[in-house]
Design an enzyme around this catalytic site. Structure first.
Site, PDB file in Angstrom:
ATOM      1  N   ASP A  52     142.035   8.591  56.115  1.00  0.00           N
ATOM      2  CA  ASP A  52     142.376   7.335  56.781  1.00  0.00           C
ATOM      3  C   ASP A  52     143.663   7.408  57.596  1.00  0.00           C
ATOM      4  O   ASP A  52     144.148   6.369  58.069  1.00  0.00           O
ATOM      5  CB  ASP A  52     142.444   6.203  55.759  1.00  0.00           C
ATOM      6  CG  ASP A  52     141.048   5.705  55.384  1.00  0.00           C
ATOM      7  OD1 ASP A  52     140.145   5.779  56.245  1.00  0.00           O
ATOM      8  OD2 ASP A  52     140.856   5.267  54.241  1.00  0.00           O
TER       9      ASP A  52
ATOM     10  N   ASP B  98     133.221   5.242  56.861  1.00  0.00           N
ATOM     11  CA  ASP B  98     134.460   4.714  57.437  1.00  0.00           C
ATOM     12  C   ASP B  98     135.137   5.737  58.356  1.00  0.00           C
ATOM     13  O   ASP B  98     135.835   5.390  59.306  1.00  0.00           O
ATOM     14  CB  ASP B  98     135.467   4.324  56.342  1.00  0.00           C
ATOM     15  CG  ASP B  98     134.835   3.677  55.122  1.00  0.00           C
ATOM     16  OD1 ASP B  98     133.663   3.971  54.828  1.00  0.00           O
ATOM     17  OD2 ASP B  98     135.520   2.903  54.436  1.00  0.00           O
TER      18      ASP B  98
HETATM   19  N1  GLY Z   1     138.113   2.231  54.620  1.00  0.00           N
HETATM   20  C1  GLY Z   1     138.113   1.616  53.343  1.00  0.00           C
HETATM   21  C2  GLY Z   1     137.531   0.268  53.342  1.00  0.00           C
HETATM   22  O1  GLY Z   1     136.967  -0.203  54.301  1.00  0.00           O
HETATM   23  O2  GLY Z   1     137.657  -0.375  52.304  1.00  0.00           O
END
Ligand code: GLY
Length: 369
Positions: free
Chosen positions: A94, A151
């Protein structure tokens, strides 16, 4: 006369300008707001994956208003995030969310060299998570060496950006390999996407799907659908590969078919009908992806779907109370685990709602590219 979207953005920017002063006083990165207070991330301190959304929100407000207070607050948080590059061990895939729309946005909007360097540093970390058997590793637990998640399609933008900045195609190669794996392994025939696919880290062979933050195995976690929609749209914008556009269209059609009549978004499209569990963050993300898709394809159906989502959020789920800090209500982090928030305000919901409004108003600086 300003449109309702211009009015909403201006009113929200004023709310966030007040909130920025309070966040700076408290020295934290807002994760959510409760009863007039900012709450920091529930896990991993400033390395938690959401840290970039508050500065990104500041950059959206700065781009629309030119108010230096937003720039100052974005930079305060960018400095905290830069410290996390050295701490390193909690960072995961992330870093795209954390650095492209924060430091990368700073570089884009002001030309700041250190900000660009920080974003390139993050891109190198993301590339370091690539398993040459075909995917970018999502998380750090030793038992999750084979986990990839939908994601990550959003985080690939950091790699495409880094290739453009450096002239080095390695970043984009890795992004394309991961996107191709996602196309093959995550996209289902009905246009929905899985949240987690586990691969054998030694061979890249598919092991199994996990339900992740959704309702159950094989269900449709709505935020995952939104990440897929916007993520494949961005992959198309970065590569012009029609296979990614086709994937984005299929995911968008499935998402649009599940928008509730009131314009809000269930947490999982397969949740029991009697369950009232919303995740408005998913709707806000999808409203951004759908608008980009409408621009690319010229198909107004995507724009209408985006408007239905934005109108639903503005009509029903915005908290304009002066004593409360966040804007979007009924955000839910995960279907079964309420630890990171259920039906509450969460800052990345606020970010995507502001991005969706900025796109409607023509002020969006497009921080993902
Ligand atoms: N990327 C983690 C979420 O959307 O919770």
């Amino acid at each position: 006369m300003p449109t309702r979207y211009e009015e909403a953005f201006a009113k929200a920017a004023e709310k966030f300008r007040r909130g920025a002063a309070l966040a700076a006083q408290e020295g934290l990165i807002p994760y959510k707001s409760e009863e007039g207070r900012w709450i920091a991330s529930p896990y991993d301190g400033n390395s938690w994956w959401t840290g970039g959304f508050w500065p990104a929100l500041m950059w959206q407000c700065f781009a629309a208003t030119g108010d230096e207070a937003f720039k100052a607050e974005a930079r305060r948080v960018e400095a905290l995030l830069a410290d996390e590059l050295r701490r390193f061990r909690f960072l995961n895939h992330d870093v795209g969310f954390m650095y492209l729309i924060a430091a990368g946005a700073d570089a884009k909007l002001t030309g700041d060299e250190q900000a660009e360097t920080d974003a390139l540093h993050a891109a190198s970390l993301l590339m370091g998570r690539f398993n040459p058997s075909g995917y970018i590793r999502a998380w750090n637990h030793p038992s999750q060496a084979g986990y990839a998640i939908i994601d990550c399609m959003m985080n690939l933008s950091l790699l495409f950006w880094a290739s453009r900045k450096t002239g080095d195609p390695r970043f984009a190669h890795v992004a394309r390999i991961h996107a191709d794996t996602s196309l093959r392994e995550f996209l289902r025939p009905d246009g929905s996407v899985s949240h987690i696919i586990e691969f054998d880290p030694a061979t890249g062979a598919r092991v199994r799907e996990h339900p992740g933050q959704g309702y159950c195995l094989g269900s449709q976690w709505s935020r995952g659908q939104a990440w897929g929609l916007y993520g494949f749209t961005l992959a198309y914008l970065n590569t012009e590969d029609p296979r990614y556009l086709d994937a984005a269209r299929r995911i968008a059609a499935n998402f649009a078919a599940h928008i509730r009549p009131d314009g809000l978004t269930d947490c999982d499209f397969c949740q029991p009908p009697e369950e009232e569990r919303l995740d408005n963050i998913a709707g806000a993300i999808a409203a951004c992806g759908l608008q980009e898709l409408a621009k690319i394809t010229g198909d107004d159906a995507w724009q209408q779907a985006a408007l239905k989502l934005v109108d639903g959020l503005l009509d029903r789920c915005c908290d304009w109370g002066a004593s409360r800090l966040g804007l979007l209500t009924h955000c839910t982090a995960s279907y079964h685990d309420d630890g990171a928030g259920r039906h509450t305000n969460i800052t990345y919901g606020d970010y995507f709602l502001m991005e969706a409004l900025a796109k409607l108003n023509g002020t969006d600086p497009m921080l993902w590219r």
